[in-house]
Every structure is written in C-alpha cells, then in structure tokens.
Write a protein that holds these residues in place. Sequence first.
Motif, mmCIF file in Angstrom:
data_model
loop_
_atom_site.group_PDB
_atom_site.id
_atom_site.type_symbol
_atom_site.label_atom_id
_atom_site.label_comp_id
_atom_site.label_asym_id
_atom_site.label_seq_id
_atom_site.Cartn_x
_atom_site.Cartn_y
_atom_site.Cartn_z
ATOM 1 N N SER A 4 0.840 -1.190 0.000
ATOM 2 C CA SER A 4 0.000 0.000 0.000
ATOM 3 C C SER A 4 0.874 1.238 0.000
ATOM 4 C CB SER A 4 -0.929 0.024 1.217
ATOM 5 O OG SER A 4 -1.727 1.208 1.208
ATOM 6 N N THR A 53 -5.140 2.253 0.041
ATOM 7 C CA THR A 53 -5.166 1.662 -1.299
ATOM 8 C C THR A 53 -4.192 0.493 -1.371
ATOM 9 O OG1 THR A 53 -5.599 3.869 -2.179
ATOM 10 C CG2 THR A 53 -4.969 2.159 -3.750
ATOM 11 N N THR A 54 -4.639 -0.619 -1.937
ATOM 12 C CA THR A 54 -3.792 -1.808 -1.973
ATOM 13 C C THR A 54 -3.494 -2.235 -3.408
ATOM 14 O OG1 THR A 54 -5.681 -3.321 -1.835
ATOM 15 C CG2 THR A 54 -4.677 -2.601 0.237
#
Length: 275
Positions: free
Chosen positions: A171, A176-177
């Motif tokens: 991330s 957000t990944t």
Amino acid sequence: TSVTGVDGTGNVQAYFETGKDATSPALSDIESKYASRFDDPTYYFHHGLVDGLEFYYRLDEQSGTRLDSLNGKHLTDNNTVGYVAGVSSKVGDSANFTRGNLEYLSLDNASLDLLSPGDTNWSMACWLKLDSSNFSDNQHIFGVWRTSPSNHREYLLYWKAGHTTLRWYLSSDGTTTYYTSSTKNDFVANTWYHVMICHDATNNKRFIYIDGALDKENSYSSGIYQGSGDFNIGRTNNSTDHLDGAVDEWGMWSRVLTAAEAATLYNNGNGRKVR
C-alpha cells in the motif's frame, strides 16, 4: 587454538583472521568438515548473504519468545505457537501455527525499525508449509498490515485460497492496496516451499522467488506507506485469516537480493542457515 586448513595450506586460518576471500578451501569443503561450527555469517563471505541482513529469526525455539539473532528484536509468542521438530521441519526446528488457536508471533510498531522499510530496497525470505486442515482457506503469512481503528497497511504476504496462489500486497497510502500474485498455482499441502519477496525502489520493481527461482517480476512505482501497525507472522493486526502451517528461517535484508542468492538460500531444497 590453531586452525588448520582443510587442504593443509592454512588458508582457513588466513581466511578467518583477515576476512579476505581465500581461493581455497571452498565453502562446501568448510561446511562439510566443520558443519556444526558454521552457524555465523562471519564465515559466509563466499556468497555475501550477511550483507544488508537486518533481521533473522531462525525459529528454532519450541515455545515462547522467538529470538532475533542479529539485534534483539525478539518476537512475542501469542496463544502458544508450537513447533515442528527435526526431520519434519526444514532447518532445525520451525514455528508451527494452529489456525483454530489464533496463534501468531508479533513485534510492536515502536520496535520495528527496518521491519517497516517504506519505499526502500529490501528483501524478505522464509520457508513456508501450509497444513492440509485449512489449505483451502485464505491465510495471512506475515506483514505489517493494520486495518482498524484506521488503515495502516504497508506490506503483506498472503495465501489466496480460491486462486491457490501467494499474493504480495503493498500500500502506498495505508488504504489503497496493490498486489502481485505468484504464477505458481499448484502448491501442495504439507510441503515446504522457500519464498522470497524483493522490493526494488531504485528501479520501481518487485519480485517473487519460489524455491530459489524467479516466479514473478513486475513494476510498482507508488511507494510504500509507513504507518503504525505491528509486524506479525501468522496473522495481521485485525485479521481472522490466521495461518495454519509452519514458518522457518525468516530473514529481512535492506537490499535487493539476487537470483543467485535466492538459489543459495533454497540450497537445492535443503535450506541455507544464514546465522
């Protein structure tokens, strides 16, 4: 006590005293003659795996705290992590995790140092075995990955059961990944695999090695977040997807290891003991 070279020339003694790379004897000759005495990276100049080594957990303890053999960043045993002994293990004993008991090893965020490496060059490697009892379940293997009370995701190695692959998540902002999956999807339960992940911040690349060979390479240029999660082996901070299996010889380097070094750690399936 004097040291005599295995080839009778005294090169071993010079090698120890000067730290220089003697042309003989070969590392394999030294290890075969003095196998029980070469458990320290001082003597591994041949392949340089001591270079940039920051953390190393041999995981030979059969209970309780698991020791970091480099700088005292020891792992706390949560819910009595067990062990796999002898011939059923990989190198010495190994840590064994029972999913139903919610077992895991941890190091709190305040102590992480380079275990929270951010957007730098680094590599992490270990031996991994998934048990048949939960081979079909998602499982968190290791990482710094907190989702509550706020998102502090950094990195995570994850077993994605529905796809029967290993996924490496990163991330850039804690929320957000991004992930890259292993191309290997034929893992077998109760079988040891050597896994190494490398993050190349200089060239914006990341790599997955399995059993000493490159499995996946791709680009990633969004950076890596540094938050306030703990480091865990066997789960993440807020996960119920605990590991059901075993981990051995876990190491972290502050550089990108090479393909040759991945093969050295794998050691034809026998495992290289670094420290």
